[in-house]
Scaffold this motif. Structure first.
Motif, PDB file in Angstrom:
ATOM      1  N   SER A 145       0.759  -1.108   0.143  1.00 32.87           N
ATOM      2  CA  SER A 145       0.081   0.053  -0.005  1.00 32.87           C
ATOM      3  C   SER A 145       0.872   1.121  -0.093  1.00 32.87           C
ATOM      4  O   SER A 145       1.406   1.531   1.124  1.00 32.87           O
ATOM      5  CB  SER A 145      -1.132   0.062   1.174  1.00 32.87           C
ATOM      6  OG  SER A 145      -1.849  -1.197   1.252  1.00 32.87           O
ATOM      7  N   PRO A 146       1.210   1.960  -1.243  1.00 29.30           N
ATOM      8  CA  PRO A 146       1.971   2.681  -1.269  1.00 29.30           C
ATOM      9  C   PRO A 146       1.581   4.351  -0.848  1.00 29.30           C
ATOM     10  O   PRO A 146       2.247   5.235  -1.088  1.00 29.30           O
ATOM     11  CB  PRO A 146       2.513   3.027  -2.650  1.00 29.30           C
ATOM     12  CG  PRO A 146       1.227   2.584  -3.314  1.00 29.30           C
ATOM     13  CD  PRO A 146       0.418   1.580  -2.498  1.00 29.30           C
ATOM     14  N   HIS A 147       0.412   4.409  -0.136  1.00 27.75           N
ATOM     15  CA  HIS A 147      -0.167   5.625   0.073  1.00 27.75           C
ATOM     16  C   HIS A 147       0.519   6.164   1.237  1.00 27.75           C
ATOM     17  O   HIS A 147       0.496   7.419   1.547  1.00 27.75           O
ATOM     18  CB  HIS A 147      -1.508   5.496   0.497  1.00 27.75           C
ATOM     19  CG  HIS A 147      -2.213   5.091  -0.729  1.00 27.75           C
ATOM     20  ND1 HIS A 147      -2.351   5.796  -2.157  1.00 27.75           N
ATOM     21  CD2 HIS A 147      -2.887   3.562  -0.958  1.00 27.75           C
ATOM     22  CE1 HIS A 147      -2.965   5.015  -2.934  1.00 27.75           C
ATOM     23  NE2 HIS A 147      -3.198   3.577  -2.252  1.00 27.75           N
ATOM     24  N   SER A 148       1.216   5.508   2.165  1.00 29.67           N
ATOM     25  CA  SER A 148       1.683   5.851   3.615  1.00 29.67           C
ATOM     26  C   SER A 148       3.157   6.003   3.176  1.00 29.67           C
ATOM     27  O   SER A 148       3.912   5.186   2.451  1.00 29.67           O
ATOM     28  CB  SER A 148       1.525   4.860   4.645  1.00 29.67           C
ATOM     29  OG  SER A 148       2.378   5.222   5.888  1.00 29.67           O
ATOM     30  N   GLY A 149       3.757   7.242   3.542  1.00 30.15           N
ATOM     31  CA  GLY A 149       5.089   7.492   3.258  1.00 30.15           C
ATOM     32  C   GLY A 149       6.220   6.744   3.807  1.00 30.15           C
ATOM     33  O   GLY A 149       7.363   6.662   3.175  1.00 30.15           O
ATOM     34  N   ILE A 150       5.879   6.240   4.992  1.00 33.92           N
ATOM     35  CA  ILE A 150       7.089   5.774   5.629  1.00 33.92           C
ATOM     36  C   ILE A 150       7.139   4.006   5.464  1.00 33.92           C
ATOM     37  O   ILE A 150       6.004   3.266   5.400  1.00 33.92           O
ATOM     38  CB  ILE A 150       6.923   5.671   7.234  1.00 33.92           C
ATOM     39  CG1 ILE A 150       6.833   7.323   7.499  1.00 33.92           C
ATOM     40  CG2 ILE A 150       7.890   5.051   8.110  1.00 33.92           C
ATOM     41  CD1 ILE A 150       6.575   7.417   9.091  1.00 33.92           C
ATOM     42  N   THR A 151       8.468   3.563   5.168  1.00 35.25           N
ATOM     43  CA  THR A 151       8.170   1.944   4.998  1.00 35.25           C
ATOM     44  C   THR A 151       8.762   1.317   6.229  1.00 35.25           C
ATOM     45  O   THR A 151       8.296   0.452   6.567  1.00 35.25           O
ATOM     46  CB  THR A 151       9.087   1.906   3.718  1.00 35.25           C
ATOM     47  OG1 THR A 151       8.454   2.440   2.486  1.00 35.25           O
ATOM     48  CG2 THR A 151       9.481   0.038   3.664  1.00 35.25           C
ATOM     49  N   PHE A 152       9.812   1.874   6.840  1.00 36.26           N
ATOM     50  CA  PHE A 152      10.578   1.508   7.965  1.00 36.26           C
ATOM     51  C   PHE A 152      11.106   2.557   8.836  1.00 36.26           C
ATOM     52  O   PHE A 152      11.620   3.566   7.938  1.00 36.26           O
ATOM     53  CB  PHE A 152      11.392   0.277   7.923  1.00 36.26           C
ATOM     54  CG  PHE A 152      12.733   0.655   7.129  1.00 36.26           C
ATOM     55  CD1 PHE A 152      13.721   1.213   7.432  1.00 36.26           C
ATOM     56  CD2 PHE A 152      12.790   0.264   5.387  1.00 36.26           C
ATOM     57  CE1 PHE A 152      15.097   1.781   6.808  1.00 36.26           C
ATOM     58  CE2 PHE A 152      13.829   0.552   5.048  1.00 36.26           C
ATOM     59  CZ  PHE A 152      15.066   1.359   5.482  1.00 36.26           C
TER      60      PHE A 152
END
Length: 521
Positions: free
Chosen positions: A500-507
């Motif tokens: 889900s690429p809508h949230s900017g933070i991956t980790f």
């Protein structure tokens, strides 16, 4: 027919790729070809995900007719670097062996090796266990570079990737080939159902994992099987960002103090055994909560996002996203400030903060006197300040390693890069010298204005540069880039793409570690 040839023929019959197993045909099998290890096994039983929270784990219960040691082996799907091997230390007739490193959505073949009390291998057999497919919230990992020179181990990712805010955060581990081999899903957990670990999960010296939970307000110790071992409530405080195990075993944590108008500006030490408060650092007293040079946010004026500990001086190092980096004594006195010199006045305790600012030096060790460099409006060829930094670490020679996010570098948005940077700090002369950096040359490709991590791998002579919130390239993702310190050659690089690429933070953080800890299993 030798045991090795029999094993490969069996693998073909169950339609499992031979590449998973062929690497195991080595010369270390000292058992007799006529010996059948099944003759000394009474029972075996495999329980998948016994805690209910770690779907790629299992417990192997095995009884034997004579005392033996039990070792398990799970072959890597792509390469031998993905092998998971663990020998249970007890010599007995009954064993409960933790199984880590299963693959999701396949029939996993677990090799079981038996050894006598002298360590001689008696032989090998195998059992299978079928796992469910990985949950859809987990990401895809793409390995871009793998030279074989990386630090051994797997990658523990403090993952933010799901879009549904009602779900807990999901830590996971991927191997060097990019396969996910472990994860925790606390969605059904009675205490951690809304887990928010922020900066993330790390490993205690006893082998267990630890993290803070901003939702429940606890510091948490969990074993690799997903069992909660300890909870430390933060009475009067709320957890955010980072918790650190101190050499004495106590826990250092960034916290909000209840009842205040400001947040993320207190540090506490908690007694490991009793849970009692040992020390509190109130940054409103040691620093200037009125300083607005990097942020106009009144409530979150400091934004503590990372901790380090200097055992030689019993002092703490705190990264404040909105202020810089500060080193503090146990009595909350400022030792030094690492930040551009603009805007430092009087602390809450009335001490003069300008006297605590570090003087930057050029490559020849001479003071940099250009006011524009000192205040941060421009860079020097040999020196740049840290901007909105994360993840402070003291490397073995005492230098300070940071992830320099680079957000609003030089008070503008023109210079777009993040860096791993090492500073040499001389506390006696109150100077700072930049001695190493990586990332500037990659520009937007590895720019992460928020979160992110950096680690030093002493034995390999490498640094892991880990931007966790990259927006360039059209698809938000995170990277782990391991570079040789001397040559700056990339020895390992992987990208982590969220479903889900809508949230900017991956980790927020990644730790390189062996899947099996050396203690407490």
């Amino acid at each position: 027919m030798s045991w090795c040839r029999t094993r490969i023929r069996w693998a073909i019959l169950v339609a499992v790729p031979i590449a998973w197993f062929a690497a195991g045909c080595d010369s270390t099998d000292t058992g007799s070809e006529s010996f059948n290890v099944e003759d000394i096994i009474d029972t075996t039983r495999i329980s998948l995900n016994p805690s209910g929270y770690a779907p790629l784990t299992a417990s192997l219960f095995i009884t034997t007719r004579e005392p033996v040691q039990v070792e398990i082996l799970i072959r890597g799907r792509i390469s031998q670097a993905g092998d998971v091997q663990y020998r249970h230390p007890d010599t007995d007739t009954q064993h409960l062996v933790p199984v880590l490193g299963l693959y999701g959505g396949v029939e996993n073949l677990i090799y079981i090796r038996l050894y006598d009390g002298d360590g001689t291998r008696l032989g090998e057999t195998s059992r299978t266990v079928t796992t469910s497919p990985l949950i859809t919230e987990l990401p895809q990992v793409s390995v871009e570079v793998n030279t074989g020179r990386r630090k051994p181990g797997m990658n523990l990712v403090s993952y933010f990737g799901h879009q549904n805010q009602d779900l807990p955060q999901i830590p996971f581990i991927f191997d060097s080939d990019g396969d996910i081999r472990w994860f925790i899903n606390t969605d059904p957990h009675p205490v951690l159902a809304y887990l928010f670990y922020d900066a993330g999960v790390e490993r205690l010296r006893n082998g267990n994992l630890y993290f803070g939970d901003g939702s429940s307000g606890n510091l948490v110790e969990m074993d690799m099987m997903g069992n909660v071992v300890n909870l430390w409530p933060l009475v009067g405080y709320g957890y955010h960002h980072n918790v650190l195990e101190l050499p004495n075993g106590n826990l250092l944590a960034t916290v909000n103090k209840h009842g205040l108008q400001t947040i993320e500006d207190h540090i506490v030490e908690i007694d490991r055994n009793t849970g009692a408060l040992v020390t509190e650092w109130d940054l409103r007293q040691s620093l200037d909560s009125r300083r607005r040079t990097w942020s106009a946010n009144f409530g979150d004026w400091f934004h503590a996002n990372g901790l380090a500990y200097d055992e030689s001086s019993d002092a703490i190092i705190v990264s404040g996203r909105h202020q810089g980096v500060v080193k503090l004594t146990r009595s909350n006195e400022v030792i030094w400030l690492l930040a551009p010199h603009r805007g430092w006045r009087t602390a809450g305790d009335r001490s003069v903060l300008a006297t605590k600012l570090l003087q930057p030096l050029d490559a020849q060790g001479q003071p940099i006197t250009d006011r524009a460099v000192l205040e941060g409006t421009t860079n020097h060829p040999d020196f740049e300040w840290n901007w909105y930094q994360h993840a402070p670490k003291l490397v073995p020679d005492g230098h300070l390693l940071l992830f320099d996010n680079g957000d609003r570098r030089n008070y503008t948005f023109r210079e777009r890069y993040s860096r791993a940077v090492i500073y040499r700090i001389d506390e006696q002369n109150m100077t700072v010298q930049q001695v190493w950096q990586y990332g500037k040359e990659r520009g937007d490709e590895t720019l992460a204005p928020i979160v992110s991590d950096v680690d030093y791998h002493e034995e390999q002579g490498t640094i892991a540069f880990m931007p966790g919130a990259i927006w360039s390239g059209g698809e938000p993702h995170g990277r782990t880039v391991e570079v040789d310190v001397d040559s700056r050659e990339i020895v390992y690089e992987a990208r982590i793409f969220k479903p889900s690429p809508h949230s900017g933070i991956t980790f927020h953080r990644i730790e390189r570690l062996p899947l099996y800890p050396t203690h407490n299993l």
